[in-house]
Design an enzyme around this catalytic site. Structure first.
Site, PDB file in Angstrom:
ATOM      1  N   ARG A 108     -39.711 -22.525   5.372  1.00 49.80           N
ATOM      2  CA  ARG A 108     -40.343 -23.713   5.962  1.00 49.80           C
ATOM      3  C   ARG A 108     -41.804 -23.386   6.226  1.00 49.80           C
ATOM      4  NH1 ARG A 108     -38.271 -27.838  10.571  1.00 49.80           N
ATOM      5  NH2 ARG A 108     -37.122 -28.476   8.722  1.00 49.80           N
ATOM      6  N   HIS A 146     -39.292 -32.457   1.639  1.00 41.43           N
ATOM      7  CA  HIS A 146     -38.183 -31.926   2.463  1.00 41.43           C
ATOM      8  C   HIS A 146     -36.879 -32.176   1.694  1.00 41.43           C
ATOM      9  CE1 HIS A 146     -35.999 -30.466   5.755  1.00 41.43           C
ATOM     10  NE2 HIS A 146     -36.185 -31.407   6.661  1.00 41.43           N
ATOM     11  N   GLN A 202     -33.232 -32.188   3.329  1.00 38.44           N
ATOM     12  CA  GLN A 202     -32.878 -33.365   4.125  1.00 38.44           C
ATOM     13  C   GLN A 202     -32.357 -34.473   3.225  1.00 38.44           C
ATOM     14  OE1 GLN A 202     -33.085 -33.699   7.655  1.00 38.44           O
ATOM     15  NE2 GLN A 202     -31.772 -35.435   7.121  1.00 38.44           N
ATOM     16  N   ASP A 205     -39.221 -42.034  10.098  1.00 36.22           N
ATOM     17  CA  ASP A 205     -39.484 -40.656  10.525  1.00 36.22           C
ATOM     18  C   ASP A 205     -40.585 -40.727  11.587  1.00 36.22           C
ATOM     19  OD1 ASP A 205     -39.635 -37.870  10.644  1.00 36.22           O
ATOM     20  OD2 ASP A 205     -40.603 -37.632   8.688  1.00 36.22           O
ATOM     21  N   CYS A 252     -34.228 -38.420   9.828  1.00 33.85           N
ATOM     22  CA  CYS A 252     -33.998 -36.974   9.635  1.00 33.85           C
ATOM     23  C   CYS A 252     -33.915 -36.230  10.958  1.00 33.85           C
ATOM     24  CB  CYS A 252     -35.078 -36.391   8.740  1.00 33.85           C
ATOM     25  SG  CYS A 252     -36.754 -36.521   9.410  1.00 33.85           S
ATOM     26  N   ARG A 306     -26.322 -31.939   6.738  1.00 35.46           N
ATOM     27  CA  ARG A 306     -27.219 -30.836   6.347  1.00 35.46           C
ATOM     28  C   ARG A 306     -26.396 -29.592   6.052  1.00 35.46           C
ATOM     29  NH1 ARG A 306     -32.622 -30.918   7.877  1.00 35.46           N
ATOM     30  NH2 ARG A 306     -32.674 -29.050   6.567  1.00 35.46           N
TER      31      ARG A 306
HETATM   32  N1  NVA Z   1     -41.967 -35.414   8.713  1.00 33.04           N
HETATM   33  C1  NVA Z   1     -41.428 -34.509   9.705  1.00 33.04           C
HETATM   34  C2  NVA Z   1     -40.018 -34.149   9.354  1.00 33.04           C
HETATM   35  C3  NVA Z   1     -39.344 -33.236  10.356  1.00 33.04           C
HETATM   36  C4  NVA Z   1     -37.961 -32.836   9.945  1.00 33.04           C
HETATM   37  C5  NVA Z   1     -42.312 -33.274   9.816  1.00 33.04           C
HETATM   38  O1  NVA Z   1     -42.747 -32.770   8.788  1.00 33.04           O
HETATM   39  O2  NVA Z   1     -42.558 -32.839  10.932  1.00 33.04           O
HETATM   40  N1   CP Z   2     -34.502 -32.675  10.065  1.00 39.53           N
HETATM   41  C1   CP Z   2     -34.929 -31.420  10.222  1.00 39.53           C
HETATM   42  O1   CP Z   2     -35.365 -30.753   9.279  1.00 39.53           O
HETATM   43  O2   CP Z   2     -34.771 -30.935  11.482  1.00 39.53           O
HETATM   44  P1   CP Z   2     -35.394 -29.589  12.065  1.00 39.53           P
HETATM   45  O3   CP Z   2     -36.889 -29.754  12.098  1.00 39.53           O
HETATM   46  O4   CP Z   2     -34.789 -29.455  13.436  1.00 39.53           O
HETATM   47  O5   CP Z   2     -35.001 -28.447  11.155  1.00 39.53           O
END
Ligand code: NVA
Ligand code: CP
Length: 304
Positions: free
Chosen positions: A105, A132, A135, A223, A263, A291
């Site tokens: 990540r 992502h 997800q 989101d 998500c 997930r």
């Molecule tokens: N768009 C959000 C998704 C989090 C799972 C982010 O990147 O923070």
């Molecule tokens: N939806 C998602 O990726 O959650 P986290 O940021 O908690 O991993």
């Protein structure tokens, strides 16, 4: 040795593999806790390397690796030598000799590409600024569980043209989902990503009006307005996204059987009203659970 397979975006799978994976995830859901559950990761280790915060991605991968018989190890990047400047490429070479796959990540998507280029093991994008994919595996599984099909399902995306929107665009291209995105001016999806989704013949529209996107949709999804790394833009984004709240009124524009996905994490009263996320439309808890199952199906496919 054969080159490893990665999951940088959904496009690293074929459309047929994506559909098979979604169905396999449902099978694994049913097998969890039974003696028939497979253990293809016995004796194998998976590293989860996090340069941003995570709850779901971290725990669902950790639990999933254990279910499959393997051992997960999580590295919070700032607490490792990466956090003190050790090059990503050196980290990749070293991890490739210790573990059998890495979930990564990060911020810029080019860091996912760089890790893949320097690794001899599968790399799974656990979220970048651009995509992502994990997800979406869970989201597609949730839709499949609802109607037993993906093709032709109408999805309304309300809000930011962000990493999740981009992943829906690629998913539409690969599955035949029909996608309508309602984004405020200045927050449209990346045109290059839109072109990639549309190149596969998918029906993908970008509009400004959330009501237009939601009309007759089967799925309404949204989101956060400020993603990780955009915290300083929060106030400006709150102004830009006023009117993009998914509330009961918007859900009632969708089909009677419409479901709501997110998500998570969610901000009640910003992008989604409590009556929606905590109400009968919501499938967000099943989506979050998925997930685990979808990523197990992915690990079965990629880790050799
Ligand atoms: N768009 C959000 C998704 C989090 C799972 C982010 O990147 O923070
Ligand atoms: N939806 C998602 O990726 O959650 P986290 O940021 O908690 O991993």
């Amino acid at each position: 040795m054969a080159a490893p397979r990665h999951l940088r975006t959904l496009e690293d799978l074929s459309s047929a593999e994506l559909l098979t994976l979604v169905q396999r995830a449902e099978e694994l859901r049913a097998l969890r806790g039974t003696p028939e559950h497979p253990r293809p990761l016995a004796g194998k280790t998976v590293a989860i390397v996090l340069e941003k915060a995570s709850t779901r991605t971290r725990v669902s991968f950790e639990a999933g690796v254990v279910d499959l018989g393997g051992f997960p190890t999580t590295l919070i990047a700032r607490d490792t030598q990466m956090g003190r400047g050790e090059p990503l490429e050196d980290t990749a070479r070293m991890l490739s000799s210790y573990v059998h796959a890495v979930v990564f990540r990060t911020f810029g998507h080019e860091r996912v590409e760089a890790l893949c280029a320097a690794s001899s093991i599968p790399i799974i994008n656990g979220l970048s600024d651009l995509f992502h994919p994990c997800q979406l595996l869970a989201d597609l599984q949730t839709i499949w569980a609802e109607w037993g099909r993906l093709e032709g399902v109408e999805v309304a995306w309300i809000g930011d043209g962000n990493n999740m929107a981009h992943s829906w665009i690629l998913a539409a291209g690969m599955t035949g989902l029909k996608l309508r995105l309602a984004c405020p001016e200045g927050y449209d999806p990346d045109p290059a990503v839109l072109a990639r989704g549309r190149a596969r013949g998918a029906e993908i529209m970008v509009v400004r009006d959330p009501a237009e996107a939601a009309a007759s949709a089967d799925v309404v999804t949204t989101d956060v307005w400020a993603s990780m790394g955009q915290e300083e833009e929060s106030a400006q984004r709150e102004r830009a996204f006023a009117g993009y709240l998914v509330d009961g009124g918007l859900m009632r524009r969708a089909k009677d059987h419409a479901i709501f996905l997110h998500c998570l994490p969610a901000h009640r009263g910003e992008e989604v009203a409590a009556e929606v996320i905590d109400g009968p439309w919501s499938r967000v808890w099943r989506e979050a659970e998925n997930r685990l199952h979808a990523q197990k199906a992915l690990l079965e496919l990629l880790v050799r």
